[in-house]
Design an enzyme around this catalytic site. Sequence first.
Site, PDB file in Angstrom:
ATOM      1  N   HIS A 218      57.187  -5.598  -1.481  1.00  0.00           N
ATOM      2  CA  HIS A 218      56.214  -6.594  -1.499  1.00  0.00           C
ATOM      3  C   HIS A 218      54.907  -5.799  -1.784  1.00  0.00           C
ATOM      4  CE1 HIS A 218      58.560  -9.641   0.214  1.00  0.00           C
ATOM      5  NE2 HIS A 218      58.781  -8.934   1.129  1.00  0.00           N
TER       6      HIS A 218
ATOM      7  N   CYS B 211      62.981  -9.012   8.066  1.00  0.00           N
ATOM      8  CA  CYS B 211      62.551  -8.139   7.278  1.00  0.00           C
ATOM      9  C   CYS B 211      62.957  -6.617   7.782  1.00  0.00           C
ATOM     10  CB  CYS B 211      61.127  -8.165   7.158  1.00  0.00           C
ATOM     11  SG  CYS B 211      60.625  -9.495   5.724  1.00  0.00           S
TER      12      CYS B 211
ATOM     13  N   ARG C 166      60.888 -14.246  10.561  1.00  0.00           N
ATOM     14  CA  ARG C 166      60.924 -13.636   9.390  1.00  0.00           C
ATOM     15  C   ARG C 166      60.907 -12.277   9.207  1.00  0.00           C
ATOM     16  NH1 ARG C 166      63.213 -13.614   4.529  1.00  0.00           N
ATOM     17  NH2 ARG C 166      63.333 -11.479   5.405  1.00  0.00           N
TER      18      ARG C 166
ATOM     19  N   CYS D  58      57.263  -2.452   4.340  1.00  0.00           N
ATOM     20  CA  CYS D  58      57.069  -3.680   3.651  1.00  0.00           C
ATOM     21  C   CYS D  58      56.825  -3.464   2.235  1.00  0.00           C
ATOM     22  CB  CYS D  58      56.040  -4.474   4.723  1.00  0.00           C
ATOM     23  SG  CYS D  58      56.004  -4.401   6.288  1.00  0.00           S
TER      24      CYS D  58
END
Lengths: 207, 273
Positions: free
Chosen positions: B185, B234, B230, B181
């Site tokens: 991000h 991802c 979501r 992730c």
Amino acid sequence: MKKVFWIAALVFNSTLSFAASAQTMSKPADPAVVDAYVKATFGKAPPEWQARIEPDETLKLCNATHNNVPSADADKIVARELAKVVYPADGKLLGDWKEGIKIANNGRGGQFSDPPDTVAGGNCYACHQLEKKELSFGTLGPSLTAYGKERNYAPDAIKAAFTKIYDSQAVVACSNMPRFGANKVLSEKQITDLVALLFDPESPVNK
Amino acid sequence: MRRTALRSAIALVALGILGLAAYAQDASEKEIERYRAMISDPMSNPGFLAVDRGEALWAEKRGSKNVSLEGCDLGNGAGKLEGAYAKLPRYFADADRVMDLEQRLLWCMQTVQGFDTKDVVARRFSAPGRASDMEDLVAFIANKSSGMKFEVQLGHPKEQEMAAVGEALFYRRGGVMDFACATCHGDEGKRIRLQALPNLAKPGKDARETMGAWPTYRVSQGALRTMQHRLWDCYRQQRWPVPEYGSDAITALQVYLNKQANGGEITVPSIKR
């Protein structure tokens, strides 16, 4: 040989603003507990898919330190990953830049929604600027415009770029960039095509 | 028919905006902002149709016990929906587990209603001509926390475990591309192609704006989507295996992300690209 890597490290250092941004870490979770969660969520996937998310020795170090790996471990990672790099037997590192553009634009491959026989792309534009005329580029990695030109198309720089694309962590430990060759995402031919995109004087990257 | 027309109109606007974006960065940012303002008008947000469907599903008697979900305790007491979403995921003593809204709803269907959830899980993500009870219920229940602020629940040791595991998962690299992730991000002001990426590695504005806007109506998908979808998407883009719906790693990530978003206002369903 050492000098090549030193140059390469300099070249790609700007990619690593991420690694340098220290994020505060709270008390880390027990790795066995994390594994149990991973099993609960991904345990029904086919074995070959589960193997892909089993961290190797390199990723274990990157994960544990949020990619801010101490220098002694960084040296170990670079040495381990460098041993994985296989250079073309014929010594030709420059392929076809026109094919390179297609690979740089292709983001397919490796997703669970992809048909299994999908030929993967490098998806370079997701993170890097390349040709000046292409305005839809990401900023997770540095701009690579005029890449070869700025390096006078030097053989050392060409080899360093092949190394970086083949296995980014052979150059910088815990780099965010995929290890395209070592993880068998891209073929040797595809990597030489990307090196040509960066280093062929006729490539739009250098225009 | 009107929905289709509305969707096409929104899609056309979206295409126009994206076209512009290819020409000038600054101008495109402004245009995208204008587009967002335009589509965030609740009267033109089809996500509210999902809220209405969810309301009906919540009151519908189903299962072997032929009762509605009104006997379901989402943390604030049976049938109490106001502000429940703002405190989820949380620990539930009756199940001895930390659950997000989807997990809790499935648990309530099974235990309160005696309802076989197989079909509901098969329709976890809606598709054209196939509504999703789960998406509709989440839209309805989350909307009951709209205007409220996230109050992440970390009092119970199992909630603390979830937050710690969520953080570890956020940084865990894997798949053929070595992505976590955090790859996308983990830093300020980055883009993938032209898409701006919120920094979710630290508490604050980006995390609040992101988490406070889900569930959302995705114009590009013509569907209301929840955080379950979501994160599923991802992981797809991360080149990870398919994550199991309503499973613990997904809930752990939500606890971690809500921790980063704590105190942020919930405005849902929102509407996104």
